[in-house]
Design a protein around this motif. Sequence first.
Motif: not given
Length: 352
Positions: A315-328
């Motif tokens: 969920q944490f990663a998905e939120y960052l991705r929703s903000q257009q932040i590349v997240t691995n």
Amino acid sequence: MVQQSKLIDIRSLSLSALKDKLTAMGEQGFRAKQVYEWLWSKSCTDFDQMTNLSKALRETLKNNFEIRAVKVRESQVSSDKTIKSSFTLYDGNVIEGVLIPTPDRMTACVSSQVGCSLTCKFCATGYMERKRNLQADEIYDQVVLIANQAAEKYSQPLTNIVYMGMGEPLLNYSGMMKSVERITAPDGLNMAAKRITVSTAGIAKMIKKLGDDEVRFNLALSLHAANDEKRNQIMPINEQNSLEALADALKYYYTKTKNPVTFEYIVFHNFNDELQDAKELARFCKHVPCKVNIIEYNPIALADFVNAEADKIEQFAEYLRSQQIVTNVRRSRGKDIDAACGQLAIKEETAV
């Protein structure tokens, strides 16, 4: 106690300084370049193996200089093929380094200090005393020895280097920079700077210095919390290097280098794993072009931290991705042999 040698540490000399020394001994100047090539391009640690030099010159070298070679003390192989090695230094100190094999790369994780002075609460190295900085050749030797392991065990060349082992690289700035220079130089290991990542806990003035030096390698910041109160709790370095100071330094660094930054973030259970924490991190990410690596926490005996639940991390990663932040989301390697991120520490009884 290691007895002080009267011999000159030959790898502490620049090519021009070595040339001066050899000509003062009556040798021809071009010999310095030959010796330098043996030391840095061929990674030779024995004067007798410098076969294009006369026996007399090799004797002169042995009588005046020494090569303080790092030696593999012990290696362990993880079930996931990660190899952790302890290395003995010339003065008897011991450090650790790791070979991390994945399908598309072979990465050497190297140390920059014997121990660490930063006392990050979740990191095993942070509970060790910092004894000294590593010299450039000691960092270089780790890379060579780990590259040899990649070739011998997996028939693969080393592709990447991360300064993420023991110690804070930016508190050994000159040693770190000289080691990068020797690793990337055409008359060194000739590796591309873009394949090197230096990780810092966050020392603002040294991040600015990286900008002034217009470095070409990658920078990673171990963030782990994007509000000062929480970061102070787990990383005392934040008390003198606030998030505002770090953001200012990172913006300066980016204007000078145009290199995007990587933020490393461990999601701890019931500490920094809520949506509010993700929002704070997303806001911090707006300062510079960046990506986020979410790192799995590797528990240590000295601390009570626990990895967040898998669904919380997602969920944490998905939120960052929703903000257009590349997240691995990075899965840990070598946990079964204490080779994973934050687990490197030399137990006192193993010190030489």
